[in-house]
Design a protein around this motif. Structure first.
Motif, PDB file in Angstrom:
ATOM      1  N   VAL A 185     -27.770  79.430  -9.100  1.00  0.00           N
ATOM      2  CA  VAL A 185     -28.850  78.518  -8.725  1.00  0.00           C
ATOM      3  C   VAL A 185     -30.190  79.219  -8.936  1.00  0.00           C
ATOM      4  O   VAL A 185     -30.360  80.399  -8.589  1.00  0.00           O
ATOM      5  N   ALA A 186     -31.146  78.509  -9.529  1.00  0.00           N
ATOM      6  CA  ALA A 186     -32.498  79.044  -9.712  1.00  0.00           C
ATOM      7  C   ALA A 186     -33.358  78.601  -8.529  1.00  0.00           C
ATOM      8  O   ALA A 186     -33.379  77.421  -8.167  1.00  0.00           O
ATOM      9  N   PHE A 187     -34.046  79.561  -7.922  1.00  0.00           N
ATOM     10  CA  PHE A 187     -34.872  79.267  -6.754  1.00  0.00           C
ATOM     11  C   PHE A 187     -36.340  79.552  -7.052  1.00  0.00           C
ATOM     12  O   PHE A 187     -36.664  80.445  -7.846  1.00  0.00           O
ATOM     13  N   ALA A 188     -37.204  78.815  -6.392  1.00  0.00           N
ATOM     14  CA  ALA A 188     -38.621  79.159  -6.415  1.00  0.00           C
ATOM     15  C   ALA A 188     -38.813  80.474  -5.666  1.00  0.00           C
ATOM     16  O   ALA A 188     -38.048  80.813  -4.761  1.00  0.00           O
ATOM     17  N   GLU A 189     -39.834  81.234  -6.039  1.00  0.00           N
ATOM     18  CA  GLU A 189     -40.069  82.538  -5.425  1.00  0.00           C
ATOM     19  C   GLU A 189     -40.212  82.443  -3.908  1.00  0.00           C
ATOM     20  O   GLU A 189     -39.814  83.349  -3.184  1.00  0.00           O
ATOM     21  N   ASP A 190     -40.790  81.341  -3.432  1.00  0.00           N
ATOM     22  CA  ASP A 190     -41.043  81.221  -1.996  1.00  0.00           C
ATOM     23  C   ASP A 190     -39.945  80.439  -1.266  1.00  0.00           C
ATOM     24  O   ASP A 190     -40.135  80.028  -0.123  1.00  0.00           O
ATOM     25  N   ALA A 191     -38.786  80.254  -1.905  1.00  0.00           N
ATOM     26  CA  ALA A 191     -37.700  79.523  -1.258  1.00  0.00           C
ATOM     27  C   ALA A 191     -37.253  80.254   0.003  1.00  0.00           C
ATOM     28  O   ALA A 191     -37.033  81.463  -0.010  1.00  0.00           O
ATOM     29  N   ALA A 192     -37.132  79.526   1.100  1.00  0.00           N
ATOM     30  CA  ALA A 192     -36.751  80.128   2.376  1.00  0.00           C
ATOM     31  C   ALA A 192     -35.289  80.568   2.337  1.00  0.00           C
ATOM     32  O   ALA A 192     -34.475  79.999   1.602  1.00  0.00           O
ATOM     33  N   PRO A 193     -34.938  81.565   3.137  1.00  0.00           N
ATOM     34  CA  PRO A 193     -33.546  82.025   3.152  1.00  0.00           C
ATOM     35  C   PRO A 193     -32.533  80.916   3.402  1.00  0.00           C
ATOM     36  O   PRO A 193     -31.494  80.862   2.732  1.00  0.00           O
ATOM     37  N   HIS A 194     -32.802  80.006   4.356  1.00  0.00           N
ATOM     38  CA  HIS A 194     -31.802  78.981   4.668  1.00  0.00           C
ATOM     39  C   HIS A 194     -31.566  78.053   3.482  1.00  0.00           C
ATOM     40  O   HIS A 194     -30.465  77.520   3.313  1.00  0.00           O
ATOM     41  N   VAL A 195     -32.592  77.844   2.655  1.00  0.00           N
ATOM     42  CA  VAL A 195     -32.428  77.023   1.448  1.00  0.00           C
ATOM     43  C   VAL A 195     -31.499  77.724   0.466  1.00  0.00           C
ATOM     44  O   VAL A 195     -30.598  77.117  -0.130  1.00  0.00           O
ATOM     45  N   ARG A 196     -31.699  79.019   0.299  1.00  0.00           N
ATOM     46  CA  ARG A 196     -30.853  79.817  -0.590  1.00  0.00           C
ATOM     47  C   ARG A 196     -29.408  79.841  -0.080  1.00  0.00           C
ATOM     48  O   ARG A 196     -28.461  79.725  -0.861  1.00  0.00           O
ATOM     49  N   TYR A 197     -29.246  80.011   1.219  1.00  0.00           N
ATOM     50  CA  TYR A 197     -27.901  80.080   1.784  1.00  0.00           C
ATOM     51  C   TYR A 197     -27.104  78.813   1.475  1.00  0.00           C
ATOM     52  O   TYR A 197     -25.950  78.875   1.038  1.00  0.00           O
ATOM     53  N   ALA A 198     -27.706  77.670   1.714  1.00  0.00           N
ATOM     54  CA  ALA A 198     -26.999  76.402   1.533  1.00  0.00           C
ATOM     55  C   ALA A 198     -26.620  76.181   0.066  1.00  0.00           C
ATOM     56  O   ALA A 198     -25.486  75.790  -0.243  1.00  0.00           O
ATOM     57  N   ALA A 199     -27.556  76.441  -0.833  1.00  0.00           N
ATOM     58  CA  ALA A 199     -27.287  76.221  -2.258  1.00  0.00           C
ATOM     59  C   ALA A 199     -26.219  77.183  -2.775  1.00  0.00           C
ATOM     60  O   ALA A 199     -25.341  76.799  -3.566  1.00  0.00           O
ATOM     61  N   ASN A 200     -26.244  78.411  -2.337  1.00  0.00           N
ATOM     62  CA  ASN A 200     -25.271  79.389  -2.816  1.00  0.00           C
ATOM     63  C   ASN A 200     -23.882  79.173  -2.216  1.00  0.00           C
ATOM     64  O   ASN A 200     -22.875  79.487  -2.848  1.00  0.00           O
ATOM     65  N   ARG A 201     -23.810  78.617  -0.993  1.00  0.00           N
ATOM     66  CA  ARG A 201     -22.492  78.242  -0.462  1.00  0.00           C
ATOM     67  C   ARG A 201     -21.859  77.175  -1.352  1.00  0.00           C
ATOM     68  O   ARG A 201     -20.656  77.219  -1.634  1.00  0.00           O
ATOM     69  N   ALA A 202     -22.675  76.212  -1.784  1.00  0.00           N
ATOM     70  CA  ALA A 202     -22.162  75.173  -2.674  1.00  0.00           C
ATOM     71  C   ALA A 202     -21.741  75.770  -4.017  1.00  0.00           C
ATOM     72  O   ALA A 202     -20.696  75.410  -4.573  1.00  0.00           O
ATOM     73  N   GLY A 203     -22.539  76.709  -4.548  1.00  0.00           N
ATOM     74  CA  GLY A 203     -22.188  77.354  -5.803  1.00  0.00           C
ATOM     75  C   GLY A 203     -20.914  78.171  -5.700  1.00  0.00           C
ATOM     76  O   GLY A 203     -20.108  78.216  -6.638  1.00  0.00           O
ATOM     77  N   LEU A 204     -20.713  78.797  -4.565  1.00  0.00           N
ATOM     78  CA  LEU A 204     -19.501  79.572  -4.330  1.00  0.00           C
ATOM     79  C   LEU A 204     -18.273  78.672  -4.322  1.00  0.00           C
ATOM     80  O   LEU A 204     -17.227  78.992  -4.919  1.00  0.00           O
ATOM     81  N   ALA A 205     -18.376  77.520  -3.669  1.00  0.00           N
ATOM     82  CA  ALA A 205     -17.265  76.567  -3.632  1.00  0.00           C
ATOM     83  C   ALA A 205     -16.946  76.044  -5.031  1.00  0.00           C
ATOM     84  O   ALA A 205     -15.776  75.911  -5.414  1.00  0.00           O
ATOM     85  N   ASP A 206     -17.999  75.765  -5.812  1.00  0.00           N
ATOM     86  CA  ASP A 206     -17.796  75.294  -7.184  1.00  0.00           C
ATOM     87  C   ASP A 206     -17.119  76.367  -8.033  1.00  0.00           C
ATOM     88  O   ASP A 206     -16.235  76.070  -8.845  1.00  0.00           O
ATOM     89  N   ALA A 207     -17.528  77.621  -7.853  1.00  0.00           N
ATOM     90  CA  ALA A 207     -16.932  78.706  -8.623  1.00  0.00           C
ATOM     91  C   ALA A 207     -15.458  78.876  -8.285  1.00  0.00           C
ATOM     92  O   ALA A 207     -14.627  79.125  -9.169  1.00  0.00           O
ATOM     93  N   ALA A 208     -15.101  78.744  -7.006  1.00  0.00           N
ATOM     94  CA  ALA A 208     -13.694  78.848  -6.601  1.00  0.00           C
ATOM     95  C   ALA A 208     -12.871  77.732  -7.242  1.00  0.00           C
ATOM     96  O   ALA A 208     -11.752  77.965  -7.728  1.00  0.00           O
ATOM     97  N   ARG A 209     -13.423  76.529  -7.261  1.00  0.00           N
ATOM     98  CA  ARG A 209     -12.708  75.403  -7.843  1.00  0.00           C
ATOM     99  C   ARG A 209     -12.514  75.585  -9.352  1.00  0.00           C
ATOM    100  O   ARG A 209     -11.419  75.340  -9.893  1.00  0.00           O
ATOM    101  N   MET A 210     -13.550  76.057 -10.050  1.00  0.00           N
ATOM    102  CA  MET A 210     -13.451  76.268 -11.492  1.00  0.00           C
ATOM    103  C   MET A 210     -12.460  77.379 -11.828  1.00  0.00           C
ATOM    104  O   MET A 210     -11.707  77.287 -12.807  1.00  0.00           O
ATOM    105  N   ALA A 211     -12.454  78.445 -11.027  1.00  0.00           N
ATOM    106  CA  ALA A 211     -11.503  79.533 -11.259  1.00  0.00           C
ATOM    107  C   ALA A 211     -10.070  79.042 -11.086  1.00  0.00           C
ATOM    108  O   ALA A 211      -9.176  79.380 -11.868  1.00  0.00           O
ATOM    109  N   GLU A 212      -9.846  78.207 -10.066  1.00  0.00           N
ATOM    110  CA  GLU A 212      -8.510  77.644  -9.827  1.00  0.00           C
ATOM    111  C   GLU A 212      -8.083  76.782 -11.007  1.00  0.00           C
ATOM    112  O   GLU A 212      -6.948  76.890 -11.496  1.00  0.00           O
TER     113      GLU A 212
END
Length: 336
Positions: free
Chosen positions: A62-89
Motif C-alpha cells: 500500500v502506498a501512503f501519504a507521508e503524513d498518514a497516521a499510524p492507525h491508517v497504516r495499520y488498517a490498510a496493511n492488515r488488509a494487505g496481509l490478508a490478501d497476501a495470505a489468500r493469494m499465497a494459498e
C-alpha cells in the motif's frame, strides 16, 4: 543454526628457505589475503539457518501519504496481509500462507509497512507508538524473511514485555525493512545489502520521529548483519543510542566513523559463534574491526553467556542490558 565456525588462522609459511625476491614476497602476500578471505567466508557462511524463499505472489504494498497516521497504516496493511495470505494459498504456497496467517492472528497487529512479495518485508509496532517516549527499533540480520518472521518477532515481543514492566510508555518496532542476505551466500560477506538497507532505514527513522511524542528517545538495536546496516545509517538527533550485538564488524575502524551522534554500544554473548569470524576487510569482503574490542570505542554492555540467537530471550542478561539502553538507565547513561 550451527553454533560455530570450523577453524582458526594459524601461521602461514612454506617449507625450505624464505623467498628473497619482491615477486615472491608479493605472491605470499596475495596468498595470505586469499586465505584470510576464505576464512571470513567459511566462518560466516558455515552456520546455516533458513533457506531463501522463492518468489511468492502477493499484492503490491500500500502506498501512503507521508503524513498518514499510524492507525491508517495499520488498517490498510492488515488488509494487505490478508490478501497476501489468500493469494499465497491460491498459488499453492501453503507454507507461506500459514506464516502470513500467523502474522495476522492477532486482530490488533500493527504494521506500518508490509510487502508480501518474494522474501517479504514487514515493519510491525508493539506498543502504542503515539504515546511512547522510549522506542526501540530492532534491525535483524541474515535470513530474516516472512518465512522466519515469527522468530524475529519473538525477540521484539520479549523486549517489549521487558520494557513495559519498567516503563509503560514504551514501544518496539520490528523493522524487517530490507532484503536480508542469505546466511549461505556471498552477499552476507559484503556491505551491498547493508548500503541498500541504510538508504531505507534513515528516512524511516526520520518519519518515525515525527510519529512519536516530542522528546522521545529512539534506540537502534542491531543484530548480526543488522549491525552492518545500522553502521551505515545516518541518524538524526532523535536517535540517542545504537546497540550492536552478535556483530561480524561494521566496516568502520571505530565508533567515531559511524554517521551518527548517538551513543554506540556493543556486546557479545559468551557462546556466540560470531566471535570466530576473522575481523578483516579485503577488497570489499569482510567487515574489519571488532565492535567489542575496546579500541573500537563503543560502550560495552553485558551480554551474558548466550549464543548468537539468544540476545533477546526472556530472562537473559543481554535482554536486561538492551532494555536499560532503550530506557536510558544503563550504567554509563544514567547521568546523560
Amino acid at each position: 543454526m550451527a553454533a560455530r565456525g570450523t577453524g582458526t588462522a594459524g601461521a602461514v609459511g612454506t617449507a625450505g628457505t624464505a623467498p628473497t625476491t619482491g615477486e615472491s614476497n608479493g605472491g605470499r602476500g596475495r596468498g595470505r589475503r586469499t586465505l584470510l578471505a576464505a576464512l571470513v567466508a567459511s566462518a560466516v557462511i558455515f552456520p546455516v539457518s533458513a533457506a531463501a524463499s522463492v518468489e511468492v505472489p502477493a499484492p503490491p504494498p500500500v502506498a501512503f501519504a507521508e503524513d498518514a497516521a499510524p492507525h491508517v497504516r495499520y488498517a490498510a496493511n492488515r488488509a494487505g496481509l490478508a490478501d497476501a495470505a489468500r493469494m499465497a494459498e491460491q498459488a499453492g504456497r501453503t507454507g507461506r500462507a500459514a506464516k502470513l496467517r500467523a502474522m495476522e492472528a492477532d486482530g490488533a497487529a500493527r504494521f506500518l509497512a508490509f510487502d508480501g512479495r518474494g522474501r517479504g518485508r514487514a515493519v510491525e509496532v508493539l506498543g502504542d507508538l503515539e504515546t511512547a517516549d522510549r522506542i526501540a527499533v530492532l534491525v535483524p540480520g541474515s535470513d530474516t524473511t516472512l518465512d522466519t518472521y515469527q522468530r524475529f518477532r519473538a525477540g521484539a515481543v520479549a523486549l517489549q514485555q521487558r520494557l513495559q514492566a519498567e516503563h509503560p510508555r514504551s514501544a518496539v518496532v520490528a523493522w524487517l525493512g530490507y532484503d536480508t542476505p542469505g546466511t549461505v551466500s556471498t552477499t552476507v560477506l559484503t556491505s551491498d545489502r547493508a548500503d541498500e538497507a541504510a538508504s531505507e532505514l534513515a528516512p524511516f527513522l526520520d518519519r518515525l520521529a515525527g510519529m512519536t511524542a516530542p522528546g522521545s528517545r529512539l534506540s537502534l538495536l542491531c543484530h548480526s548483519y543488522g549491525s552492518v546496516v545500522c553502521a551505515r545509517t545516518a541518524t538524526g538527533p532523535a536517535v540517542t543510542d545504537i546497540a550492536l550485538f552478535g556483530s561480524p564488524g561494521t566496516g568502520a575502524a571505530s565508533a567515531d566513523e559511524l554517521p551518527t551522534g548517538a551513543r554506540v554500544w556493543a556486546g557479545r554473548g559468551g557462546a556466540d559463534w560470531i566471535s570466530g569470524v576473522p575481523h578483516v576487510r579485503l577488497g570489499g569482503i569482510g567487515f574489519g574491526a571488532d565492535p567489542v574490542d575496546p579500541a573500537f570505542g563503543a560502550r560495552a554492555f553485558a551480554a551474558g553467556p548466550g549464543g548468537h540467537s539468544d540476545y533477546l530471550k526472556p530472562g537473559t542478561e543481554s535482554l536486561d542490558s538492551l532494555a536499560t539502553i532503550v530506557l536510558g538507565t544503563a550504567p554509563e547513561d544514567r547521568h546523560a
